[in-house]
Design a protein around this motif. Structure first.
Motif, PDB file in Angstrom:
ATOM      1  N   PHE A  20       0.920  -1.225  -0.104  1.00  0.00           N
ATOM      2  CA  PHE A  20      -0.265   0.165   0.131  1.00  0.00           C
ATOM      3  C   PHE A  20       0.832   1.151   0.001  1.00  0.00           C
ATOM      4  O   PHE A  20       1.863   1.327   0.909  1.00  0.00           O
ATOM      5  CB  PHE A  20      -0.996   0.018   1.228  1.00  0.00           C
ATOM      6  CG  PHE A  20      -1.693  -1.159   1.412  1.00  0.00           C
ATOM      7  CD1 PHE A  20      -2.856  -1.166   0.533  1.00  0.00           C
ATOM      8  CD2 PHE A  20      -1.612  -2.378   2.002  1.00  0.00           C
ATOM      9  CE1 PHE A  20      -3.725  -2.268   0.649  1.00  0.00           C
ATOM     10  CE2 PHE A  20      -2.274  -3.261   2.046  1.00  0.00           C
ATOM     11  CZ  PHE A  20      -3.512  -3.259   1.357  1.00  0.00           C
ATOM     12  N   ASN A  71      -0.354   4.498  -0.830  1.00  0.00           N
ATOM     13  CA  ASN A  71      -1.292   5.846  -0.394  1.00  0.00           C
ATOM     14  C   ASN A  71      -1.023   6.309   0.757  1.00  0.00           C
ATOM     15  O   ASN A  71      -0.964   5.482   1.851  1.00  0.00           O
ATOM     16  CB  ASN A  71      -2.722   5.622  -0.800  1.00  0.00           C
ATOM     17  CG  ASN A  71      -3.656   6.771  -0.660  1.00  0.00           C
ATOM     18  OD1 ASN A  71      -3.701   7.223   0.307  1.00  0.00           O
ATOM     19  ND2 ASN A  71      -3.920   7.542  -1.988  1.00  0.00           N
ATOM     20  N   ASP A 104      -3.076   7.599   2.931  1.00  0.00           N
ATOM     21  CA  ASP A 104      -4.143   7.381   3.976  1.00  0.00           C
ATOM     22  C   ASP A 104      -3.983   6.016   4.406  1.00  0.00           C
ATOM     23  O   ASP A 104      -4.177   5.644   5.301  1.00  0.00           O
ATOM     24  CB  ASP A 104      -5.466   8.159   3.284  1.00  0.00           C
ATOM     25  CG  ASP A 104      -5.809   9.172   2.913  1.00  0.00           C
ATOM     26  OD1 ASP A 104      -5.137   9.899   3.823  1.00  0.00           O
ATOM     27  OD2 ASP A 104      -6.502   9.708   2.337  1.00  0.00           O
ATOM     28  N   GLN A 105      -3.614   5.005   3.384  1.00  0.00           N
ATOM     29  CA  GLN A 105      -3.543   3.862   3.549  1.00  0.00           C
ATOM     30  C   GLN A 105      -2.306   3.666   4.668  1.00  0.00           C
ATOM     31  O   GLN A 105      -2.695   2.626   5.458  1.00  0.00           O
ATOM     32  CB  GLN A 105      -3.154   3.011   2.157  1.00  0.00           C
ATOM     33  CG  GLN A 105      -4.291   2.975   1.273  1.00  0.00           C
ATOM     34  CD  GLN A 105      -4.090   2.187   0.160  1.00  0.00           C
ATOM     35  OE1 GLN A 105      -2.984   2.539  -0.228  1.00  0.00           O
ATOM     36  NE2 GLN A 105      -5.060   1.634  -0.563  1.00  0.00           N
ATOM     37  N   ASP A 121      -3.550   4.465   7.987  1.00  0.00           N
ATOM     38  CA  ASP A 121      -4.358   3.481   8.602  1.00  0.00           C
ATOM     39  C   ASP A 121      -3.650   2.337   9.194  1.00  0.00           C
ATOM     40  O   ASP A 121      -3.897   1.835  10.094  1.00  0.00           O
ATOM     41  CB  ASP A 121      -5.381   3.206   7.703  1.00  0.00           C
ATOM     42  CG  ASP A 121      -6.663   4.013   7.371  1.00  0.00           C
ATOM     43  OD1 ASP A 121      -6.635   4.794   8.159  1.00  0.00           O
ATOM     44  OD2 ASP A 121      -7.216   3.785   6.256  1.00  0.00           O
ATOM     45  N   ILE A 122      -2.681   1.720   8.322  1.00  0.00           N
ATOM     46  CA  ILE A 122      -1.849   0.486   8.750  1.00  0.00           C
ATOM     47  C   ILE A 122      -1.071   1.001  10.251  1.00  0.00           C
ATOM     48  O   ILE A 122      -0.833   0.258  11.115  1.00  0.00           O
ATOM     49  CB  ILE A 122      -1.119   0.027   7.685  1.00  0.00           C
ATOM     50  CG1 ILE A 122      -1.831  -0.591   6.785  1.00  0.00           C
ATOM     51  CG2 ILE A 122      -0.103  -1.008   8.350  1.00  0.00           C
ATOM     52  CD1 ILE A 122      -1.352  -1.152   5.374  1.00  0.00           C
ATOM     53  N   THR A 170     -10.858  -4.399   6.430  1.00  0.00           N
ATOM     54  CA  THR A 170     -10.855  -3.656   5.112  1.00  0.00           C
ATOM     55  C   THR A 170      -9.677  -3.914   4.359  1.00  0.00           C
ATOM     56  O   THR A 170      -9.756  -3.706   3.016  1.00  0.00           O
ATOM     57  CB  THR A 170     -11.351  -2.198   5.333  1.00  0.00           C
ATOM     58  OG1 THR A 170     -10.114  -1.547   5.980  1.00  0.00           O
ATOM     59  CG2 THR A 170     -12.502  -2.003   6.384  1.00  0.00           C
ATOM     60  N   TYR A 171      -8.695  -3.765   4.957  1.00  0.00           N
ATOM     61  CA  TYR A 171      -7.370  -3.953   4.289  1.00  0.00           C
ATOM     62  C   TYR A 171      -6.973  -5.382   3.691  1.00  0.00           C
ATOM     63  O   TYR A 171      -6.287  -5.737   2.683  1.00  0.00           O
ATOM     64  CB  TYR A 171      -6.154  -3.434   4.888  1.00  0.00           C
ATOM     65  CG  TYR A 171      -6.144  -1.680   4.757  1.00  0.00           C
ATOM     66  CD1 TYR A 171      -5.556  -1.212   3.713  1.00  0.00           C
ATOM     67  CD2 TYR A 171      -6.768  -1.259   5.740  1.00  0.00           C
ATOM     68  CE1 TYR A 171      -5.639   0.093   3.874  1.00  0.00           C
ATOM     69  CE2 TYR A 171      -6.769   0.270   5.668  1.00  0.00           C
ATOM     70  CZ  TYR A 171      -6.253   0.898   4.730  1.00  0.00           C
ATOM     71  OH  TYR A 171      -6.441   2.246   4.698  1.00  0.00           O
ATOM     72  N   SER A 224      -8.972  -5.792   0.633  1.00  0.00           N
ATOM     73  CA  SER A 224      -8.534  -4.817  -0.559  1.00  0.00           C
ATOM     74  C   SER A 224      -8.187  -5.363  -1.679  1.00  0.00           C
ATOM     75  O   SER A 224      -7.739  -6.412  -1.676  1.00  0.00           O
ATOM     76  CB  SER A 224      -7.442  -3.728   0.041  1.00  0.00           C
ATOM     77  OG  SER A 224      -6.547  -4.383   0.076  1.00  0.00           O
ATOM     78  N   GLU A 238      -5.585  -4.671  -3.555  1.00  0.00           N
ATOM     79  CA  GLU A 238      -4.175  -4.878  -3.534  1.00  0.00           C
ATOM     80  C   GLU A 238      -3.838  -6.272  -2.853  1.00  0.00           C
ATOM     81  O   GLU A 238      -2.810  -6.830  -3.093  1.00  0.00           O
ATOM     82  CB  GLU A 238      -3.602  -3.790  -2.726  1.00  0.00           C
ATOM     83  CG  GLU A 238      -3.619  -2.503  -3.500  1.00  0.00           C
ATOM     84  CD  GLU A 238      -4.825  -1.673  -3.035  1.00  0.00           C
ATOM     85  OE1 GLU A 238      -4.846  -0.435  -3.051  1.00  0.00           O
ATOM     86  OE2 GLU A 238      -5.985  -2.437  -2.514  1.00  0.00           O
ATOM     87  N   LYS A 265     -13.637  -4.491  -2.764  1.00  0.00           N
ATOM     88  CA  LYS A 265     -13.708  -3.057  -2.273  1.00  0.00           C
ATOM     89  C   LYS A 265     -15.018  -2.805  -1.220  1.00  0.00           C
ATOM     90  O   LYS A 265     -15.069  -1.975  -0.526  1.00  0.00           O
ATOM     91  CB  LYS A 265     -14.061  -2.070  -3.399  1.00  0.00           C
ATOM     92  CG  LYS A 265     -12.962  -1.743  -4.478  1.00  0.00           C
ATOM     93  CD  LYS A 265     -13.102  -0.763  -5.447  1.00  0.00           C
ATOM     94  CE  LYS A 265     -11.922  -0.479  -6.283  1.00  0.00           C
ATOM     95  NZ  LYS A 265     -12.061   0.349  -7.423  1.00  0.00           N
TER      96      LYS A 265
END
Length: 565
Positions: A384, A386, A388-389, A392-393, A446-447, A450, A452, A495
């Motif tokens: 990931f 991004n 924002d991603q 979050d992690i 959510t990840y 995802s 990815e 998604k």
């Protein structure tokens, strides 16, 4: 008239070659036997392939052969009578050194060159392979001979030279074992990267590059063969440069060496405490590992006993006597144990902030995650990237630090692995248990669902998918248009958070199944991607129904062969 300065003596060189002829002759016989073994398939392609594959194994050969040559060439340093007699001759130390070094290099280079020339008729059209083999083996030998030469000039007897040489080449492995065994349990969440330690042990790293020097392949059936370089060459080049640097250090040590130290264990006195420390650590690790292997349990008392044995036997070696049980020796051992205990306490209280480390977003280029309950095999997890991603992690990472679950107990049942790719080119790895029923656990879902995570490079790099299978239901999709529409359905479910690639996020589903996607990479290499799906994947189930493949075989699988955990 002033005599000219010389760095090479032909007479000494000839004497070395004839004096040690049995050594390089036996080595040549070994190479001839090896050539016969490599040519057993009686086909040039396989012979060239076997030569290329033998480069990694030759690291072990050079690891053993280089110190043998060094011991023979520099052996006069270990006998006081011979040492004083030879150095009474009108030859400068630089003359002796350079002549012996050239001899040592040629003891390997000449037999290996002869071997490469003899291999040319057997290599067919791949004449370049024996020469590349020769280059790789020469670079390996240069490093090991440089290490052996430095060890030779730092000690005063043959046993000490062998011991110091082994410690120089293998201490990083001992250090990894100590860190993994002693310190790693104290650093919650920290994954010790073994590759860093293995990189510092060239013999291990060179052997691990078995297929990373040369690769000989057939293409188009038996039409022709091609070869390409692997990444091991860069490492070999660095090792060879280090070997040259070690030879320079050996010359400096030789110029400052006191000839009267012949017979001593360590010739350079200020190196004695360094040797004693490394030897004690190695002794403790080896004794602990030996006892744990036979007794079947790891106990710190074995490590302490190993330290005792290592320190006092090391002191005996340095002093060349068994009469070392005096106050000064016990104080030295006490200082060693105090330093080791302080390091243990420092790691325990996280004095250096290793356990509580969380990277800054600005220093991270990407982050990859996986869990103990997701099936990847050889799948590469797309990172990931991004902002924002990543943030979050990082929140999930902080939750793992603040809530120290120790394993799967019905609550903390998601084993999360995090890999950070830093802007400085390094990688940092962490491991935590995350309660899937917490905010962090739901964010992690959510990840884990995802695109990815589900599709990896199929999604991020646009890998071409040749076909997709559902093995249990005997379904195989090969039409490009249908493959793309199926991928669109998978992405839609990903998604929507319906494809969490971990059992903890799919256990409540009515049934679960796998999809296998065969991909063609830009380099013409094919690979498989395994994808977990379940009855929660509404878009995927709708796609099956709309394409008429929700058939009897699929229904039977749902009812009788469901691998639900």
């Amino acid at each position: 008239m002033k005599s000219r300065t010389s760095f090479f003596n032909v007479t000494v060189f000839k004497k070395n070659i004839t004096r040690f002829a049995p050594v390089w002759a036996l080595y040549s016989v070994f190479l001839l036997m090896l050539m016969v073994l490599l040519a057993v398939d009686n086909e040039s392609f396989y012979f060239a392939s076997n030569i290329a594959s033998s480069i990694g194994l030759f690291a072990i050969v050079n690891f053993s052969y280089a110190p043998l040559c060094a011991q023979l060439l520099f052996g006069d340093l270990y006998n006081s009578r011979m040492c004083n007699a030879l150095h009474a001759m009108p030859l400068r130390r630089e003359d002796w050194f350079c002549t012996n070094v050239v001899t040592g290099l040629l003891l390997s280079l000449i037999p290996n060159t002869a071997f490469a020339m003899l291999c040319l008729p057997l290599a067919g059209d791949l004449l370049i392979i024996p020469f590349l083999w020769l280059a790789a083996v020469a670079l390996q030998y240069l490093f090991f001979f440089g290490t052996a030469a430095l060890a030779s000039y730092c000690v005063g007897n043959r046993f000490a030279m062998a011991l110091v040489y082994i410690i120089l080449n293998g201490f990083s492995i001992i250090a990894y074992w100590l860190v993994e065994t002693m310190y790693s349990p104290l650093m919650y969440g920290v994954i010790i990267r073994e590759d860093v330690f293995f990189t510092l042990s060239p013999v291990v790293k060179m052997v691990s590059f078995m297929d990373e020097y040369l690769m000989v392949e057939k293409q188009g059936g038996y039409a022709f063969a091609r070869w390409y370089f692997g990444e091991g060459w860069g490492y070999l080049g660095i090792c060879a440069a280090i070997g040259i640097g070690l030879l320079a250090l050996a010359l400096i040590a030789y110029r400052k060496r006191n000839l009267e130290c012949a017979g001593d264990f360590i010739a350079i006195k200020w190196l004695s405490p360094i040797f004693l420390t490394l030897y004690t650590l190695c002794g403790g690790a080896c004794f602990h590992g030996f006892c744990s292997l036979f007794i079947g349990e790891e106990n710190y008392i074995f490590l302490i006993l190993g330290f005792v044995i290592g320190f006092f036997t090391g002191r005996m070696l340095l002093d060349r006597t068994v009469r070392i049980f005096r106050k000064k020796t016990f104080l030295g051992f006490g200082a060693f144990m105090l330093a080791f205990s302080l390091s243990f306490i420092a790691v325990k209280v996280d004095l250096f902030g290793i356990t509580r480390w969380v990277p800054k977003t600005s220093r991270v280029t990407g982050v990859a995650i996986s869990t103990g309950g997701n099936y990847y095999g050889n799948n590469r997890t797309a990172p990931f990237t991004n902002t924002d991603q990543i943030e979050d992690i990082l929140l999930i990472h902080k939750h793992g630090i603040e809530n120290r679950y120790e394993g799967s107990d019905g609550e903390a049942d998601v084993r999360l692995f995090i890999t950070y790719y830093m802007k400085d080119g390094s990688e940092r790895k962490r491991e935590y248990y995350i309660n899937h029923d917490t905010d962090a656990g739901r964010l992690l879902k959510t990840y884990m669902s995802s695109p990815e995570m589900v599709l990896g490079e199929i999604y991020t790099q646009g890998w071409k998918v040749e076909h997709i299978e559902v093995p249990e239901a005997e379904i195989k999709i090969t039409d490009p248009a249908e493959i793309q529409s199926l991928l669109d359905a998978i992405i839609a479910d990903a998604k929507a958070g319906n494809m969490g690639q971990d059992w903890n996020y799919t256990d409540d589903a009515d049934y679960q199944f796998w999809l296998e996607a065969e991909c063609e990479l830009p380099s013409d290499i094919r690979t498989w991607r395994s994808i977990r799906a379940s009855s929660d994947c509404a878009h995927l189930i709708t796609w099956f129904e709309s394409h008429g493949i929700y058939a009897d075989a699929w229904e039977k699988y749902r009812e009788t062969e469901n691998p639900k955990k």
